[in-house]
Design a protein around this motif. Sequence first.
Motif, PDB file in Angstrom:
ATOM      1  N   GLU A 134     -61.553  -3.738 -19.081  1.00  0.00           N
ATOM      2  CA  GLU A 134     -62.572  -4.496 -19.807  1.00  0.00           C
ATOM      3  C   GLU A 134     -62.848  -3.805 -21.132  1.00  0.00           C
ATOM      4  O   GLU A 134     -63.044  -2.593 -21.168  1.00  0.00           O
ATOM      5  CB  GLU A 134     -63.867  -4.559 -19.014  1.00  0.00           C
ATOM      6  CG  GLU A 134     -63.751  -5.298 -17.704  1.00  0.00           C
ATOM      7  CD  GLU A 134     -65.064  -5.296 -16.959  1.00  0.00           C
ATOM      8  OE1 GLU A 134     -65.919  -6.139 -17.279  1.00  0.00           O
ATOM      9  OE2 GLU A 134     -65.227  -4.434 -16.086  1.00  0.00           O
TER      10      GLU A 134
ATOM     11  N   GLN B 296     -65.355  -2.958 -23.733  1.00  0.00           N
ATOM     12  CA  GLN B 296     -66.804  -2.899 -23.898  1.00  0.00           C
ATOM     13  C   GLN B 296     -67.205  -2.921 -25.369  1.00  0.00           C
ATOM     14  O   GLN B 296     -68.273  -3.408 -25.715  1.00  0.00           O
ATOM     15  CB  GLN B 296     -67.351  -1.618 -23.248  1.00  0.00           C
ATOM     16  CG  GLN B 296     -67.032  -1.498 -21.775  1.00  0.00           C
ATOM     17  CD  GLN B 296     -67.720  -2.572 -20.964  1.00  0.00           C
ATOM     18  OE1 GLN B 296     -68.926  -2.739 -21.050  1.00  0.00           O
ATOM     19  NE2 GLN B 296     -66.955  -3.330 -20.208  1.00  0.00           N
ATOM     20  N   GLN B 297     -66.318  -2.368 -26.223  1.00  0.00           N
ATOM     21  CA  GLN B 297     -66.595  -2.287 -27.655  1.00  0.00           C
ATOM     22  C   GLN B 297     -65.262  -2.251 -28.383  1.00  0.00           C
ATOM     23  O   GLN B 297     -64.292  -1.678 -27.881  1.00  0.00           O
ATOM     24  CB  GLN B 297     -67.388  -1.012 -27.932  1.00  0.00           C
ATOM     25  CG  GLN B 297     -67.829  -0.829 -29.349  1.00  0.00           C
ATOM     26  CD  GLN B 297     -68.647   0.446 -29.489  1.00  0.00           C
ATOM     27  OE1 GLN B 297     -68.446   1.413 -28.760  1.00  0.00           O
ATOM     28  NE2 GLN B 297     -69.573   0.441 -30.418  1.00  0.00           N
TER      29      GLN B 297
ATOM     30  N   ASP C 122     -60.520  -8.816 -27.314  1.00  0.00           N
ATOM     31  CA  ASP C 122     -61.689  -8.517 -28.136  1.00  0.00           C
ATOM     32  C   ASP C 122     -62.817  -8.015 -27.250  1.00  0.00           C
ATOM     33  O   ASP C 122     -62.747  -8.106 -26.015  1.00  0.00           O
ATOM     34  CB  ASP C 122     -62.151  -9.774 -28.880  1.00  0.00           C
ATOM     35  CG  ASP C 122     -61.216 -10.144 -30.014  1.00  0.00           C
ATOM     36  OD1 ASP C 122     -60.848  -9.247 -30.799  1.00  0.00           O
ATOM     37  OD2 ASP C 122     -60.861 -11.329 -30.121  1.00  0.00           O
ATOM     38  N   GLN C 123     -63.884  -7.549 -27.874  1.00  0.00           N
ATOM     39  CA  GLN C 123     -65.046  -7.080 -27.135  1.00  0.00           C
ATOM     40  C   GLN C 123     -65.497  -8.130 -26.121  1.00  0.00           C
ATOM     41  O   GLN C 123     -65.586  -9.316 -26.436  1.00  0.00           O
ATOM     42  CB  GLN C 123     -66.186  -6.780 -28.102  1.00  0.00           C
ATOM     43  CG  GLN C 123     -67.403  -6.206 -27.428  1.00  0.00           C
ATOM     44  CD  GLN C 123     -68.439  -5.740 -28.439  1.00  0.00           C
ATOM     45  OE1 GLN C 123     -68.097  -5.319 -29.537  1.00  0.00           O
ATOM     46  NE2 GLN C 123     -69.690  -5.826 -28.061  1.00  0.00           N
ATOM     47  N   GLY C 124     -65.711  -7.684 -24.882  1.00  0.00           N
ATOM     48  CA  GLY C 124     -66.137  -8.581 -23.810  1.00  0.00           C
ATOM     49  C   GLY C 124     -64.994  -9.172 -23.003  1.00  0.00           C
ATOM     50  O   GLY C 124     -65.210  -9.714 -21.931  1.00  0.00           O
ATOM     51  N   ALA C 125     -63.765  -9.066 -23.517  1.00  0.00           N
ATOM     52  CA  ALA C 125     -62.606  -9.622 -22.801  1.00  0.00           C
ATOM     53  C   ALA C 125     -62.145  -8.653 -21.724  1.00  0.00           C
ATOM     54  O   ALA C 125     -62.423  -7.458 -21.764  1.00  0.00           O
ATOM     55  CB  ALA C 125     -61.474  -9.914 -23.774  1.00  0.00           C
ATOM     56  N   ARG C 126     -61.431  -9.192 -20.735  1.00  0.00           N
ATOM     57  CA  ARG C 126     -60.893  -8.376 -19.651  1.00  0.00           C
ATOM     58  C   ARG C 126     -59.510  -8.836 -19.277  1.00  0.00           C
ATOM     59  O   ARG C 126     -59.139  -9.981 -19.519  1.00  0.00           O
ATOM     60  CB  ARG C 126     -61.820  -8.421 -18.442  1.00  0.00           C
ATOM     61  CG  ARG C 126     -62.026  -9.820 -17.913  1.00  0.00           C
ATOM     62  CD  ARG C 126     -62.861  -9.895 -16.669  1.00  0.00           C
ATOM     63  NE  ARG C 126     -64.183  -9.363 -16.891  1.00  0.00           N
ATOM     64  CZ  ARG C 126     -65.124  -9.324 -15.974  1.00  0.00           C
ATOM     65  NH1 ARG C 126     -64.874  -9.771 -14.770  1.00  0.00           N
ATOM     66  NH2 ARG C 126     -66.299  -8.853 -16.236  1.00  0.00           N
TER      67      ARG C 126
END
Length: 102
Positions: free
Chosen positions: A29, A31-32, A48-52
């Motif tokens: 994941e 986070q930043q 991107d940020q928030g993607a997993r």
Amino acid sequence: MLYDFIEYEQRLADAELISVRDTDGLLVEVQQGALWLTEEGGEDIWLDQGARYQTHGRGKVVMEAQSGTLIRWRANGQPSQTSPSRLKALWNRLGLGVGEAT
């Protein structure tokens, strides 16, 4: 068996590369920042940020950090083929130095 409480966060410098093997069933994941990831036999993936992304095979995974990336590694929350000893070996290859996974 592994459960989702087994997790670790790692900060990566801009353009820092990580190459690991035997990551089946792990969830990455972002986070930043952002992360470029490719899994052996798969396509390149931009996170991107928030993607997993959940790894699917026992092959090599290569990641490159962008924009001061913070990632979280964790088990997928369900029993997987990733044994505690394989997870510990992965953490050690990353230089994280965590103890026994239980």
